[in-house]
Scaffold this active site. Structure first.
Site, mmCIF file in Angstrom:
data_model
loop_
_atom_site.group_PDB
_atom_site.id
_atom_site.type_symbol
_atom_site.label_atom_id
_atom_site.label_comp_id
_atom_site.label_asym_id
_atom_site.label_seq_id
_atom_site.Cartn_x
_atom_site.Cartn_y
_atom_site.Cartn_z
ATOM 1 N N LYS A 23 0.831 -1.212 0.000
ATOM 2 C CA LYS A 23 0.000 0.000 0.000
ATOM 3 C C LYS A 23 0.867 1.265 0.000
ATOM 4 C CE LYS A 23 -3.271 2.899 0.365
ATOM 5 N NZ LYS A 23 -4.165 3.221 -0.730
ATOM 6 N N GLY A 76 -2.269 16.673 -3.219
ATOM 7 C CA GLY A 76 -2.792 17.016 -1.896
ATOM 8 C C GLY A 76 -3.659 15.859 -1.440
ATOM 9 N N CYS A 108 -4.203 11.450 1.633
ATOM 10 C CA CYS A 108 -3.416 10.215 1.528
ATOM 11 C C CYS A 108 -1.970 10.398 1.101
ATOM 12 C CB CYS A 108 -4.133 9.258 0.604
ATOM 13 S SG CYS A 108 -5.758 8.872 1.274
HETATM 14 P P1 NAD Z 1 -12.004 9.398 7.559
HETATM 15 O O1 NAD Z 1 -11.339 10.342 8.458
HETATM 16 O O2 NAD Z 1 -12.850 9.899 6.450
HETATM 17 O O3 NAD Z 1 -12.908 8.394 8.407
HETATM 18 C C1 NAD Z 1 -12.478 7.735 9.553
HETATM 19 C C2 NAD Z 1 -13.685 7.467 10.449
HETATM 20 O O4 NAD Z 1 -13.272 6.625 11.539
HETATM 21 C C3 NAD Z 1 -14.276 8.730 11.086
HETATM 22 O O5 NAD Z 1 -15.649 8.813 10.778
HETATM 23 C C4 NAD Z 1 -14.029 8.531 12.600
HETATM 24 O O6 NAD Z 1 -15.046 9.081 13.404
HETATM 25 C C5 NAD Z 1 -13.987 7.033 12.698
HETATM 26 N N1 NAD Z 1 -13.309 6.503 13.895
HETATM 27 C C6 NAD Z 1 -12.172 6.935 14.478
HETATM 28 N N2 NAD Z 1 -11.870 6.175 15.540
HETATM 29 C C7 NAD Z 1 -12.833 5.236 15.639
HETATM 30 C C8 NAD Z 1 -13.067 4.137 16.501
HETATM 31 N N3 NAD Z 1 -12.227 3.858 17.496
HETATM 32 N N4 NAD Z 1 -14.152 3.371 16.314
HETATM 33 C C9 NAD Z 1 -15.008 3.645 15.308
HETATM 34 N N5 NAD Z 1 -14.835 4.659 14.429
HETATM 35 C C10 NAD Z 1 -13.763 5.445 14.591
HETATM 36 O O7 NAD Z 1 -10.849 8.457 6.984
HETATM 37 P P2 NAD Z 1 -10.721 7.815 5.523
HETATM 38 O O8 NAD Z 1 -10.364 8.868 4.532
HETATM 39 O O9 NAD Z 1 -11.898 6.946 5.263
HETATM 40 O O10 NAD Z 1 -9.415 6.921 5.725
HETATM 41 C C11 NAD Z 1 -9.445 5.783 6.541
HETATM 42 C C12 NAD Z 1 -8.172 4.996 6.278
HETATM 43 O O11 NAD Z 1 -8.172 4.490 4.946
HETATM 44 C C13 NAD Z 1 -6.872 5.801 6.415
HETATM 45 O O12 NAD Z 1 -5.872 4.949 6.921
HETATM 46 C C14 NAD Z 1 -6.534 6.172 4.986
HETATM 47 O O13 NAD Z 1 -5.168 6.365 4.785
HETATM 48 C C15 NAD Z 1 -7.008 4.939 4.244
HETATM 49 N N6 NAD Z 1 -7.408 5.187 2.846
HETATM 50 C C16 NAD Z 1 -8.133 6.307 2.544
HETATM 51 C C17 NAD Z 1 -8.541 6.510 1.223
HETATM 52 C C18 NAD Z 1 -9.309 7.733 0.834
HETATM 53 O O14 NAD Z 1 -9.475 7.942 -0.359
HETATM 54 N N7 NAD Z 1 -9.777 8.557 1.743
HETATM 55 C C19 NAD Z 1 -8.237 5.547 0.249
HETATM 56 C C20 NAD Z 1 -7.520 4.408 0.617
HETATM 57 C C21 NAD Z 1 -7.107 4.230 1.929
HETATM 58 C C1 UGA Z 2 -4.970 8.279 -3.811
HETATM 59 C C2 UGA Z 2 -4.678 7.058 -4.683
HETATM 60 O O1 UGA Z 2 -4.899 7.379 -6.055
HETATM 61 C C3 UGA Z 2 -5.574 5.886 -4.297
HETATM 62 O O2 UGA Z 2 -5.214 4.739 -5.069
HETATM 63 C C4 UGA Z 2 -5.376 5.586 -2.819
HETATM 64 O O3 UGA Z 2 -6.245 4.552 -2.403
HETATM 65 C C5 UGA Z 2 -5.648 6.831 -2.003
HETATM 66 O O4 UGA Z 2 -4.782 7.912 -2.451
HETATM 67 C C6 UGA Z 2 -5.362 6.582 -0.562
HETATM 68 O O5 UGA Z 2 -4.495 5.807 -0.217
HETATM 69 O O6 UGA Z 2 -6.060 7.161 0.244
HETATM 70 P P1 UGA Z 2 -6.827 10.205 -3.764
HETATM 71 O O7 UGA Z 2 -5.942 10.865 -2.777
HETATM 72 O O8 UGA Z 2 -8.275 10.079 -3.491
HETATM 73 O O9 UGA Z 2 -6.304 8.700 -4.042
HETATM 74 O O10 UGA Z 2 -6.720 10.996 -5.132
HETATM 75 P P2 UGA Z 2 -5.808 10.952 -6.445
HETATM 76 O O11 UGA Z 2 -6.683 10.947 -7.612
HETATM 77 O O12 UGA Z 2 -4.772 9.911 -6.375
HETATM 78 O O13 UGA Z 2 -5.098 12.379 -6.361
HETATM 79 C C7 UGA Z 2 -4.195 12.691 -5.329
HETATM 80 C C8 UGA Z 2 -3.603 14.057 -5.563
HETATM 81 O O14 UGA Z 2 -2.690 14.037 -6.661
HETATM 82 C C9 UGA Z 2 -4.624 15.141 -5.911
HETATM 83 O O15 UGA Z 2 -4.258 16.338 -5.284
HETATM 84 C C10 UGA Z 2 -4.523 15.273 -7.415
HETATM 85 O O16 UGA Z 2 -4.905 16.534 -7.889
HETATM 86 C C11 UGA Z 2 -3.035 15.044 -7.604
HETATM 87 N N1 UGA Z 2 -2.688 14.546 -8.960
HETATM 88 C C12 UGA Z 2 -3.137 13.334 -9.373
HETATM 89 C C13 UGA Z 2 -1.864 15.308 -9.758
HETATM 90 O O17 UGA Z 2 -1.430 16.423 -9.385
HETATM 91 N N2 UGA Z 2 -1.512 14.827 -11.002
HETATM 92 C C14 UGA Z 2 -1.952 13.622 -11.446
HETATM 93 O O18 UGA Z 2 -1.589 13.242 -12.577
HETATM 94 C C15 UGA Z 2 -2.774 12.855 -10.620
#
Ligand code: NAD
Ligand code: UGA
Length: 449
Positions: free
Chosen positions: A205, A258, A261
């Protein structure tokens, strides 16, 4: 039909819960945030994600998806417990595991039947073992459980499509049987399944996110060189992308990455490397290059206007990317703060992120729409690549502006078209020199039949 609990209903948890219930499973999703859960029970989404509201409400109505704040209720008879809580950056760039730890403790206290604990949060290598240890020690009476790492790769703004159509499913466990059970759950997604050990899955990851971030910093560095040498980075990227070893995606130059992640995950991986005695030279450069993109946008505005004091700047877009309301680590925050600090007046418009942005940027005035934003502006900076910005009536925008300066941080527009309309237009890496932007249309000729 499997019984699944999902812990955390943020971007990952809510999408996971909605999608697994849509695949015919019985899902109970839990969050400690009472307001979020109460809203979900009323059918209100805590986040903006295309298609999510319809998917959630349909599955709730079908009786397959429930929301709760009660761990005993959520874990009752669960075969799979998905941890989807946040893992934000700690003070030194490390991933802060406090939410994972507290979720693991609650799972230990309330699980009644044997279950597979599946970790979907992005966590440092070794966290699977840490979670197993917490659960083992905190259980009031021994109940069998197995920990599997199943990192999530979805993108915000395309989360449902990504979840339902993954490039691959990665599963890591020390228990093959547990990994196989989780593999079965993912079979309807029809993606290749990589089964490996816990630590390797956790590293896949971080390495994936760091590689994608590297691609972005790479193309941004190339953009700067293009600009000085009179080449067009958009076409350079397109020309590179036909090579399948390089690929077409993640080569958009602009304001840098930004979001919730890439910034935190690159930092956390660099931290892990350093902890192990390795100097993360590439990761450090990726972060440094990325940090400078925001400064570049501000500098470009300053140069175009001959100073920022008293200037009225319009930010077109606020979210860190299109199709989301997420403002975490959005370039717009640093940019707005730098502009305000330089004495500029900042206005902004974003189709969905304005409520979230208003809390973070109280001194930024929010506009009604893109045309209202343009009113009286000395310059517009394109921050987010929303589709609705692509076909604006640019004549109307230009007429409303005080001076027609556009800094296009997302390369949304055609430089020459904009210049012909009377704009003082600056893209990113679009090869301008003293003769003006050099623009060539990319031409791909199909080979003769
Ligand atoms: P988020 O902040 O949107 O959501 C997290 C949720 O967990 C919140 O609603 C919070 O209230 C809840 N929470 C916190 N502690 C808790 C507990 N003890 N019990 C129950 N609920 C609890 O986070 P997210 O963006 O969904 O990210 C979650 C994880 O997944 C992170 O590790 C992130 O890196 C990973 N991830 C995120 C994305 C993405 O696109 N946002 C994509 C892939 C992986
Ligand atoms: C990213 C990864 O793409 C997902 O695969 C991963 O699961 C996730 O992080 C995570 O671990 O949470 P996300 O952050 O939702 O997803 O969005 P992206 O589409 O990847 O964009 C990330 C940032 O890079 C944005 O600010 C976007 O504007 C920028 N970006 C993306 C660029 O500047 N140039 C590009 O060509 C692509």
């Amino acid at each position: 039909m499997k019984k699944i609990s999902v812990i955390g209903v943020g971007y990952v948890g809510l999408v996971t819960a909605a999608c697994f219930s849509d695949l015919g499973n019985h899902v109970t999703a839990l969050d400690v945030n009472e307001e979020r859960v109460a809203g979900l029970k009323r059918g209100e989404m805590p986040i903006y994600e295309p298609g999510l509201e319809e998917l959630v409400n349909r599955n709730v109505q079908a009786g397959r998806l429930h929301f709760t704040t009660s761990y005993p209720e959520a874990l009752k008879e669960s075969e799979f417990i998905f941890i989807c809580v946040g893992t934000p950056s700690g003070g030194d760039g490390e991933a802060d595991l406090k939410y994972v730890e507290s979720a693991a403790r609650s799972i230990a206290e309330h699980m009644q039947a044997p279950a597979v604990v599946v970790n979907k949060s992005t966590v440092p290598v070794g966290t699977g073992d840490f979670v197993a240890d917490i659960i083992r020690k905190a259980q009031p009476k021994p109940v069998d459980f197995w920990v599997v790492s199943c990192p999530e790769f979805l993108r915000e703004g395309a989360a449902i499509t990504d979840f339902m159509n993954p490039h691959r499913t990665v599963l890591g466990s020390l228990h093959r049987e547990a990994a196989d059970k989780v593999a079965q759950l993912h079979l309807p997604l029809r993606a290749p399944i990589v089964i490996t050990d816990l630590r390797t899955a956790e590293m896949i990851k971080y390495a994936s996110n760091a590689f994608l971030a590297t691609k972005i910093s790479f193309i941004n560095e190339i953009a700067d060189v293009c600009e000085s040498l009179g080449a067009d980075v958009k076409e350079v990227a397109a020309g590179m992308g036909f090579d399948t070893r390089i690929g077409k995606q993640f080569l958009e130059a602009g304001l840098g990455y930004g979001g919730s992640c890439f910034p935190k995950d690159v930092k956390a991986l660099a931290y892990m490397a350093e902890e192990m005695g390795h100097e993360p030279r590439i990761l450090n450069s990726v972060m440094e290059v990325n940090g400078r993109r925001r400064e570049l946008a501000v500098r470009r505005l300053e140069q175009a206007l001959g100073g920022l004091q008293g200037r009225r700047i319009g930010l077109l877009g606020l979210a860190f990317k299109a199709n989301t309301d997420d403002m975490r680590e959005a370039p717009s925050i640093d940019i707005a703060e730098a502009l305000l600090a330089a004495g500029a007046q900042v206005r902004a418009f974003d189709p969905v992120a304005m409520p979230a942005a208003a809390e973070l940027l109280p001194k930024v005035e929010m506009a009604q729409d893109a045309y209202d934003l343009a009113e009286g502006c000395d310059a517009i900076l394109v921050v987010t690549e929303w589709n609705e910005f692509k076909n604006l009536d640019m004549g109307r925008v230009r007429e409303s502006m005080k001076t027609p300066v556009i800094v296009d941080g997302r390369n949304l527009y055609q430089p020459q078209v904009m210049r012909n309309m009377g704009f003082d237009y600056y893209g990113i890496g679009r090869g301008y020199n003293e003769n003006g932007i050099i623009e060539t249309e990319i031409e791909v000729r199909p080979h003769a039949a």
